[in-house]
Write an enzyme that holds these catalytic residues in place. Structure first.
Site, PDB file in Angstrom:
ATOM      1  N   LYS A 198       1.913 -32.588  27.519  1.00 15.80           N
ATOM      2  CA  LYS A 198       0.490 -32.459  27.838  1.00 15.80           C
ATOM      3  C   LYS A 198      -0.259 -31.388  27.047  1.00 15.80           C
ATOM      4  O   LYS A 198      -1.455 -31.261  27.203  1.00 15.80           O
ATOM      5  CB  LYS A 198       0.306 -32.236  29.331  1.00 15.80           C
ATOM      6  CG  LYS A 198       1.056 -31.064  29.904  1.00 15.80           C
ATOM      7  CD  LYS A 198       0.795 -30.918  31.399  1.00 15.80           C
ATOM      8  CE  LYS A 198       1.629 -29.813  31.957  1.00 15.80           C
ATOM      9  NZ  LYS A 198       1.544 -29.653  33.370  1.00 15.80           N
ATOM     10  N   LYS A 201       9.397  -2.890   2.153  1.00 19.20           N
ATOM     11  CA  LYS A 201       9.419  -3.280   3.567  1.00 19.20           C
ATOM     12  C   LYS A 201       8.130  -4.000   3.936  1.00 19.20           C
ATOM     13  O   LYS A 201       7.065  -3.607   3.474  1.00 19.20           O
ATOM     14  CB  LYS A 201       9.560  -2.009   4.416  1.00 19.20           C
ATOM     15  CG  LYS A 201       9.270  -2.194   5.857  1.00 19.20           C
ATOM     16  CD  LYS A 201       8.127  -1.360   6.423  1.00 19.20           C
ATOM     17  CE  LYS A 201       6.756  -1.628   5.918  1.00 19.20           C
ATOM     18  NZ  LYS A 201       5.653  -1.166   6.760  1.00 19.20           N
ATOM     19  N   THR A 202       8.172  -5.011   4.684  1.00 18.78           N
ATOM     20  CA  THR A 202       7.051  -5.587   5.429  1.00 18.78           C
ATOM     21  C   THR A 202       7.425  -6.977   5.909  1.00 18.78           C
ATOM     22  O   THR A 202       7.959  -7.790   5.135  1.00 18.78           O
ATOM     23  CB  THR A 202       5.710  -5.652   4.662  1.00 18.78           C
ATOM     24  OG1 THR A 202       4.774  -6.347   5.492  1.00 18.78           O
ATOM     25  CG2 THR A 202       5.759  -6.354   3.320  1.00 18.78           C
ATOM     26  N   GLU A 252      -2.040 -15.436  10.500  1.00 17.57           N
ATOM     27  CA  GLU A 252      -2.895 -14.357  11.013  1.00 17.57           C
ATOM     28  C   GLU A 252      -4.148 -14.139  10.160  1.00 17.57           C
ATOM     29  O   GLU A 252      -5.248 -13.936  10.671  1.00 17.57           O
ATOM     30  CB  GLU A 252      -2.071 -13.067  11.039  1.00 17.57           C
ATOM     31  CG  GLU A 252      -2.796 -11.872  11.576  1.00 17.57           C
ATOM     32  CD  GLU A 252      -1.970 -10.608  11.484  1.00 17.57           C
ATOM     33  OE1 GLU A 252      -1.987  -9.847  12.449  1.00 17.57           O
ATOM     34  OE2 GLU A 252      -1.297 -10.374  10.465  1.00 17.57           O
ATOM     35  N   MET A 266       1.815 -13.453  12.948  1.00 16.03           N
ATOM     36  CA  MET A 266       1.497 -12.262  12.167  1.00 16.03           C
ATOM     37  C   MET A 266       1.832 -12.486  10.690  1.00 16.03           C
ATOM     38  O   MET A 266       2.547 -13.421  10.349  1.00 16.03           O
ATOM     39  CB  MET A 266       2.287 -11.074  12.696  1.00 16.03           C
ATOM     40  CG  MET A 266       1.483  -9.821  12.773  1.00 16.03           C
ATOM     41  SD  MET A 266       2.431  -8.491  13.481  1.00 16.03           S
ATOM     42  CE  MET A 266       1.161  -7.679  14.399  1.00 16.03           C
ATOM     43  N   GLY A 267       1.347 -11.604   9.880  1.00 20.76           N
ATOM     44  CA  GLY A 267       1.621 -11.738   8.444  1.00 20.76           C
ATOM     45  C   GLY A 267       0.437 -11.270   7.628  1.00 20.76           C
ATOM     46  O   GLY A 267       0.408 -11.437   6.418  1.00 20.76           O
ATOM     47  N   ARG A 303       8.742  -7.767  15.024  1.00 22.42           N
ATOM     48  CA  ARG A 303       8.858  -6.668  14.051  1.00 22.42           C
ATOM     49  C   ARG A 303      10.028  -5.725  14.308  1.00 22.42           C
ATOM     50  O   ARG A 303      10.496  -5.076  13.386  1.00 22.42           O
ATOM     51  CB  ARG A 303       7.575  -5.830  14.025  1.00 22.42           C
ATOM     52  CG  ARG A 303       6.335  -6.619  13.719  1.00 22.42           C
ATOM     53  CD  ARG A 303       5.195  -5.758  13.241  1.00 22.42           C
ATOM     54  NE  ARG A 303       4.888  -4.632  14.078  1.00 22.42           N
ATOM     55  CZ  ARG A 303       3.802  -3.883  13.934  1.00 22.42           C
ATOM     56  NH1 ARG A 303       2.936  -4.183  12.971  1.00 22.42           N
ATOM     57  NH2 ARG A 303       3.568  -2.854  14.712  1.00 22.42           N
ATOM     58  N   ASP A 306       0.822  -1.214   0.000  1.00 16.89           N
ATOM     59  CA  ASP A 306       0.000   0.000   0.000  1.00 16.89           C
ATOM     60  C   ASP A 306       0.856   1.266   0.000  1.00 16.89           C
ATOM     61  O   ASP A 306       0.552   2.234  -0.688  1.00 16.89           O
ATOM     62  CB  ASP A 306      -0.930   0.016   1.225  1.00 16.89           C
ATOM     63  CG  ASP A 306      -2.073  -0.981   1.068  1.00 16.89           C
ATOM     64  OD1 ASP A 306      -2.500  -1.218  -0.078  1.00 16.89           O
ATOM     65  OD2 ASP A 306      -2.538  -1.519   2.083  1.00 16.89           O
TER      66      ASP A 306
HETATM   67  P1  FBP Z   1       2.904  -3.634   7.066  1.00 16.26           P
HETATM   68  O1  FBP Z   1       2.255  -4.378   5.964  1.00 16.26           O
HETATM   69  O2  FBP Z   1       2.543  -2.209   7.099  1.00 16.26           O
HETATM   70  O3  FBP Z   1       4.386  -3.837   7.040  1.00 16.26           O
HETATM   71  O4  FBP Z   1       2.384  -4.226   8.442  1.00 16.26           O
HETATM   72  C1  FBP Z   1       2.635  -5.504   8.823  1.00 16.26           C
HETATM   73  C2  FBP Z   1       1.884  -5.928  10.059  1.00 16.26           C
HETATM   74  O5  FBP Z   1       2.825  -6.249  11.054  1.00 16.26           O
HETATM   75  C3  FBP Z   1       0.952  -7.085   9.765  1.00 16.26           C
HETATM   76  O6  FBP Z   1       1.618  -8.312   9.835  1.00 16.26           O
HETATM   77  C4  FBP Z   1      -0.114  -6.917  10.805  1.00 16.26           C
HETATM   78  O7  FBP Z   1      -1.345  -7.456  10.387  1.00 16.26           O
HETATM   79  C5  FBP Z   1      -0.229  -5.436  10.928  1.00 16.26           C
HETATM   80  O8  FBP Z   1       1.036  -4.915  10.579  1.00 16.26           O
HETATM   81  C6  FBP Z   1      -0.574  -4.992  12.310  1.00 16.26           C
HETATM   82  O9  FBP Z   1      -0.840  -3.630  12.266  1.00 16.26           O
HETATM   83  P2  FBP Z   1      -0.736  -2.642  13.487  1.00 16.26           P
HETATM   84  O10 FBP Z   1       0.696  -2.326  13.686  1.00 16.26           O
HETATM   85  O11 FBP Z   1      -1.484  -1.446  13.012  1.00 16.26           O
HETATM   86  O12 FBP Z   1      -1.324  -3.321  14.679  1.00 16.26           O
END
Ligand code: FBP
Length: 587
Positions: free
Chosen positions: A254, A213-214, A323, A262-263, A455, A189
């Site tokens: 157990k 980045k992400t 996620e 996340m992702g 992150r 985005d």
């Molecule tokens: P980006 O795509 O902006 O890099 O965000 C990644 C992320 O960590 C996702 O994995 C997660 O769903 C989202 O951000 C969480 O968003 P926030 O920081 O607003 O809680």
């Protein structure tokens, strides 16, 4: 004050022994950026390879200036043969969620721009650009952030620059600060934002360059852009944690641990962590969508594995849950699409409603009968989360939805149903002894969500090197007068090939906020990719017996520090997981 006390105080404010040492860590630099052992910028030239989306006609119409200039052709690097530009004023901003290595992008930019140009930092992401919150980045700042994690030096936010007022504000900032360039460090985005800004500012001679980045890993474009930065660090952090939990399971014997990772939409993170750790079950959202697996089908799949292991006396295991899973289950996806469209269409009416029940009743009436029925079967907690406000890009905030707990609840119910009606596990062909073992078994669970833990850690050596070189590439493009590109490095196991991709070539039309928008398409897990194929071949064995591995903590020094993500190595046809991004160089 004792010697120890003063030593401890000297470690405050990012000066732990670790943080002090990583600032001195030499980082691999691609040969194109090295001359006589010094870091230098490179120059770029057009190749004959053009990239274009299926929506090229519409894109070309919306972005005439940048398309005309780039012809949607990929740029490759050539050594700089003349003095580089001077007097440029370049702003850098972080956009979206943090990802490890962002600070090294700034280090790379500063090194490429050198002393004859000015680098400015934008505080607080795109919003800071709109509000004109810029400051000059000094050499001393750089020394403090080398190889450190997080985005705290600048901060970030998720503002999408799309209104006429916002465009005018950005133009004003560019004018006020006499900018010649803006570098946007962000995901799909945010790089769409970069494409829009490049077009908007082209008449003002302000260049715009994007950096991928992400942590989600969904900004990847086959052989052109192998991965976004931050993915390696996040997955290595999660893999260490998942590896530790896996090690606990046959020790305490157990628990079944349901771990959501996340992702956002894509399951790259889950797939990579599975390849690193080999848990009993890993759900891959893209496969679930492709095979049209229902929520009930997913639950049955988990129950079958749990029952088969219990039949052999194994009452423990790990289930990795991506996620974004919920958005890929066909019937839930339909429900979410309906909700998104209704929320976009009736946003103003809904915002005026104070009570959840009122909002719910209103939305229920707008849904199809199937979706209303599904909504009614979901636990209240999930129902509430599905109605949360969308983010500024129109996305459901999937990190807020406790899918791992929803699955635990449903698996528990189904397992007790199987035990009440043995016919329901007939298809597992258990022997009498095994069936008895399963009937007597207990299903104790724990749920986890690993997201923010991954992150902002200090970047792995891969991310530290990747980002430094991406920063050098972005700075070089600005010095070379280029605009509307995203930087990329391929050949990660062979010294690194630096290139720049025209952003307009990556734009597609997608449905957002109930209307068509031009965006960079998310790179989801492809179920015909080598990484998925390898996982699919091995997962049956991992489900049957404990074959997990613990990759351990990430290493910045020593023999195992040069590892790239396994999924990237598989998808790019590398012979090994070792990366080679050039000569280790002191920064
Ligand atoms: P980006 O795509 O902006 O890099 O965000 C990644 C992320 O960590 C996702 O994995 C997660 O769903 C989202 O951000 C969480 O968003 P926030 O920081 O607003 O809680």
């Amino acid at each position: 004050m004792s010697g120890l006390a003063s030593e401890l105080i000297s470690m405050e404010d990012h000066h732990s022994l670790f943080e002090n040492e990583i600032r001195k860590l030499p980082v691999p630099v691609c040969s194109i950026f090295l001359k006589d052992g010094r870091i230098v910028p490179a120059s770029f030239q057009k190749t004959n390879q053009a990239i274009g989306s299926p929506d090229a006609e519409k894109v070309n119409h919306e972005f005439p200036k940048t398309v005309k200039e780039s012809e949607n052709k990929i740029l490759e690097t050539v050594p700089l043969s003349r003095a580089s530009a001077s007097g440029k004023r370049v702003a850098v901003l972080f956009s979206g969620g943090p990802a490890a290595g962002g600070h090294n992008v700034i280090v790379g930019l500063k090194k490429a721009l050198g002393g004859n140009n000015t680098l400015l930092g934008v505080k607080g992401g795109p919003k800071g650009l709109i509000e004109g919150k810029l400051f000059k980045i000094k050499e001393g700042d750089i020394a403090g952030i080398i190889n450190t994690g997080g985005f705290d030096f600048l901060g970030s936010d998720r503002t999408k620059i799309k209104t006429e007022e916002q465009f005018a504000a950005v133009k004003k900032t560019a004018k006020d600060f006499q900018l010649s360039g803006i570098v946007v460090v962000g995901g799909d985005d945010s790089n769409t934002n970069a494409a829009v800004l490049a077009e908007l500012l082209s008449d003002d001679k302000v260049q715009v360059i994007g950096v991928p980045k992400t942590i989600d890993g969904d900004l990847q474009i086959g052989g052109l852009l192998p991965i976004s930065f931050g993915f390696d660090t996040a997955t290595k952090v999660y893999s260490e944690l998942v590896g530790n939990i896996l090690q606990d399971t046959p020790s305490s014997r157990k628990y079944w641990h349901f771990i959501k990772l996340m992702g956002r939409s894509a399951s790259h993170v889950a797939l990579e962590v599975a390849l690193q750790t080999k848990p009993a079950i890993t759900l891959i959202s893209e496969e679930i969508e492709e095979t049209k697996m229902s929520l009930e089908g997913i639950v049955s799949h988990i129950c079958d594995i749990v029952a088969k292991r219990a039949a052999k006396g194994i009452n423990h295991g790990v289930v990795v849950v991506p996620e974004g899973l919920i958005e890929f289950i066909p019937e839930v996806k339909r429900l979410i699409t309906e909700l998104n469209e209704t929320m976009a269409k009736f946003g103003e009416d809904i915002n005026k409603m104070n009570f959840f029940e009122e909002k719910k009743d209103f939305l229920y009436k707008k849904l199809t009968a199937e979706s209303t029925k599904l909504m009614a079967t979901l636990p209240d907690e999930i129902e509430k989360m599905l109605l949360l406000d969308r983010d500024s890009h129109g996305n459901l905030q999937v990190s807020q939805i406790p899918t791992e707990r929803l699955l635990i609840q449903m698996v528990e119910e189904k397992l007790s149903e199987m035990k009440r009606h043995p016919d329901e596990f007939k298809h597992l062909n258990l022997s009498d002894e095994e069936a008895k073992c399963f009937m007597a078994s207990k299903f104790a669970t724990n749920s986890h969500f690993f997201g923010y833990e991954g992150r902002c850690g200090a970047p792995t050596l891969f991310d530290a090197a990747y980002t430094l070189n991406l920063g050098l590439a972005a700075g070089s493009l600005i010095l070379d007068g280029k605009t509307g590109y995203i930087v990329s490095i391929t050949e990660l196991d062979r010294g690194g090939k630096v290139q720049a991709l025209p952003l307009t070539g990556l734009l597609n039309i997608e449905r957002r906020h109930g209307k068509d928008e031009m965006v960079i398409k998310k790179g989801l897990v492809e179920i015909n990719s080598p990484a998925f194929a390898y996982f699919a071949e091995r997962r049956g064995v991992w489900a049957e017996k404990d074959l997990f591995t613990s990759p351990g903590p990430r290493q910045l020094w020593g023999p195992i520090s040069k590892q790239m993500p396994i999924s990237v190595a598989l998808n790019r046809g590398c012979d090994s997981i070792r990366f080679d991004l050039g000569k280790e160089t002191s920064l």
